[in-house]
Design a protein around this motif. Structure first.
Motif, PDB file in Angstrom:
ATOM      1  N   LEU A 183       5.835  -3.933 -10.387  1.00  0.00           N
ATOM      2  CA  LEU A 183       4.419  -4.242 -10.216  1.00  0.00           C
ATOM      3  C   LEU A 183       3.991  -4.050  -8.764  1.00  0.00           C
ATOM      4  O   LEU A 183       2.948  -3.447  -8.484  1.00  0.00           O
ATOM      5  N   PHE A 184       4.799  -4.546  -7.839  1.00  0.00           N
ATOM      6  CA  PHE A 184       4.486  -4.390  -6.418  1.00  0.00           C
ATOM      7  C   PHE A 184       4.395  -2.914  -6.053  1.00  0.00           C
ATOM      8  O   PHE A 184       3.447  -2.484  -5.377  1.00  0.00           O
ATOM      9  N   SER A 185       5.367  -2.123  -6.476  1.00  0.00           N
ATOM     10  CA  SER A 185       5.395  -0.699  -6.146  1.00  0.00           C
ATOM     11  C   SER A 185       4.185   0.028  -6.726  1.00  0.00           C
ATOM     12  O   SER A 185       3.567   0.871  -6.061  1.00  0.00           O
ATOM     13  N   SER A 186       3.822  -0.308  -7.968  1.00  0.00           N
ATOM     14  CA  SER A 186       2.668   0.326  -8.615  1.00  0.00           C
ATOM     15  C   SER A 186       1.382   0.021  -7.854  1.00  0.00           C
ATOM     16  O   SER A 186       0.575   0.917  -7.578  1.00  0.00           O
ATOM     17  N   LEU A 187       1.178  -1.248  -7.519  1.00  0.00           N
ATOM     18  CA  LEU A 187      -0.054  -1.648  -6.829  1.00  0.00           C
ATOM     19  C   LEU A 187      -0.102  -1.089  -5.411  1.00  0.00           C
ATOM     20  O   LEU A 187      -1.168  -0.703  -4.929  1.00  0.00           O
ATOM     21  N   PHE A 188       1.055  -1.040  -4.746  1.00  0.00           N
ATOM     22  CA  PHE A 188       1.080  -0.500  -3.385  1.00  0.00           C
ATOM     23  C   PHE A 188       0.689   0.976  -3.383  1.00  0.00           C
ATOM     24  O   PHE A 188      -0.108   1.414  -2.539  1.00  0.00           O
TER      25      PHE A 188
END
Length: 483
Positions: free
Chosen positions: A83-88
């Motif tokens: 999730l973090f990687s996608s949003l970043f």
């Protein structure tokens, strides 16, 4: 993991950070305002207003959405990393698009003008926002890291400002230092969170987030149709010095408000996590505690700013900023409405995933504000005072709509308008005769401010101690246990 972290400890760290963010801007902001003056600060504030419009789309609503969604799955390391990687990556893409759009905008509109240089400085600020990941740190409740890191960066900024900004012509250096401080703050957070969470290019999801990010974007940036709109109208119709008269008191209020609202923002990850576990009883209990703690500090702060508005403006700026005094007094009312609206929007409607309804409310009230500004302009009545007055009216209508929906549709027992909260306002009204008496005795601005603060603070907390206010007693017990 974050679940075991003390909420009191988080509030203390967030409060310390907010207090530091109050003290530093008061000292340094006052220094910069006095050195640069209303014309230079007007240039900076107006350029910042334009920059903020572009930043809205670069941010893409990721702060609010990321804060809520990461809070819900923060105990699952693999999902958290994805999730973090996608949003970043989505944030990087949106900021690059906005960076190019902003570059084109300033080139075609300001190239060859005296304002081009300051607009160009804000290019670096947009670039810095590629690395903005504070939403992830807050969702994981890493307030100790956020506080220490921000204080260190601000101290570096202070030293640079005092060393390099010496004359009114140094307003470009002032704007540049703000951009550099932003970059340092963001890049340090980025390195820290990537080391903690990790980064992956596997199993990334983008499409399912976009719809919610657009809704979060609109919800989080309603100020485009509120205070940002005010500054745009003032700067375009009355000159950039009026933007300075508006923004200076706004900055003072926002500094105080940031400290008071610490208790609200710190609890958003916890409330999201509680709702994810379907514990409605714990949710309502924490919501009531937040509302009461907020009221304890909100009302005396607002009243204090009102009665000492003239002294605050003189201490923060210069006599040439005295037209900002009534603006500051109206802004204190806006500060109260902001606090109540924040609870209703962030801690009720948003954590309960009612973004669509919330967006409709924000847009409708924002359009009311826009129509009011157009009406004021055509009638020749637009001033910094009337601009903020119509914004307060728009916010009160917004609160009414959110409260009605939350209580009647969501069936949430909202605790913010109950008598046990407004007793803090009634006690704060004593500040009016106290301040009047102090001003009859003292003539010095510094003495009036210090004596008033000491007397009002002593009377306020003295009454709460005598009446055994549960919030004050709970805070004292926490400190006594630590001692």
């Amino acid at each position: 993991m974050p679940k075991e972290k003390s909420l009191v400890k988080n509030v203390m760290y967030k409060s310390l950070l907010s207090l530091f963010n109050i003290v530093v801007p008061i000292i340094i902001g006052s220094y910069a305002t006095k050195i640069i003056g209303k014309d230079g600060m007007g240039e900076v504030f107006y350029a910042d207003t334009i920059y903020q419009y572009f930043l809205i789309f670069g941010a893409f609503g990721i702060y609010n959405y990321g804060l809520r969604e990461i809070s819900r799955i923060r105990d699952n390391k693999e999902k958290l990393k994805q999730l973090f990687s996608s949003l970043f990556i989505l944030g990087v893409a949106s900021n690059i698009i906005v960076l190019l759009a902003y570059a084109g905008f300033i080139f075609f509109n300001y190239k060859g003008t005296s304002s081009f240089s300051i607009f160009a400085i804000y290019l670096f600020s947009i670039f810095s926002n590629l690395f903005y990941v504070e939403w992830a740190n807050e969702a994981l409740e890493k307030y100790d890291f956020i506080t220490i890191k921000t204080i260190i960066v601000k101290l570096i900024y202070i030293v640079a400002l005092l060393t390099l900004v010496k004359t009114p012509e140094d307003y470009l250096i002032y704007a540049g230092l703000i951009s550099v401080a932003l970059f340092l703050n963001n890049i340090i957070s980025f390195v820290f969170i990537v080391k903690d969470i990790g980064f992956t290019l596997k199993c990334l999801t983008f499409r399912r987030h976009v719809k919610y990010l657009i809704m979060a974007l609109i919800m989080a940036n309603g100020n485009v149709l509120y205070t940002q709109l005010d500054k745009l109208f003032l700067g375009s119709n009355l000159g950039k010095d009026t933007v300075a008269f508006y923004t200076t008191p706004q900055n003072v209020v926002y500094m105080i408000n940031a400290f008071i609202m610490s208790v609200v923002y710190v609890t958003i990850p916890r409330l999201s996590n509680i709702l994810a576990a379907n514990d409605e009883k714990a949710y309502l209990k924490l919501l009531n505690k937040v509302a009461k703690s907020l009221s304890l500090f909100l009302f005396p702060a607002a009243m204090g700013l009102t009665v000492l508005a003239r002294e605050i403006i003189l201490l923060y700026a210069k006599p040439e900023f005295l037209p900002a005094v009534p603006v500051l007094q109206i802004f204190t009312i806006y500060m109260i409405t902001l606090a109540f609206e924040s609870i209703l929007s962030n801690q009720v409607m948003y954590v309960k995933k009612r973004e669509k309804v919330l967006i409709c409310f924000i847009i409708c009230c924002g359009l009311f504000n826009l129509i009011a500004k157009i009406g004021l302009t055509k009638a020749g009545l637009l001033t910094p005072v009337t601009a903020v007055m119509t914004t307060v009216m728009a916010n009160i209508i917004l609160i009414s709509l959110e409260f009605f929906y939350s209580t009647r549709v969501l069936k949430v027992d909202i605790p913010i308008f109950k008598l046990d909260k407004f007793k803090y306002l009634f006690i704060s009204l004593l500040f009016i005769p106290i301040t009047y008496g102090v001003k009859m005795i003292f003539a010095s601005t510094v003495m009036i401010t210090l004596v008033t603060m000491i007397l009002c603070g002593s009377v306020y907390f003295g009454i709460l101690l005598v009446t055994k206010d549960e919030v004050v007693i709970a805070i004292l017990n926490k400190f006594l246990k630590r001692a």
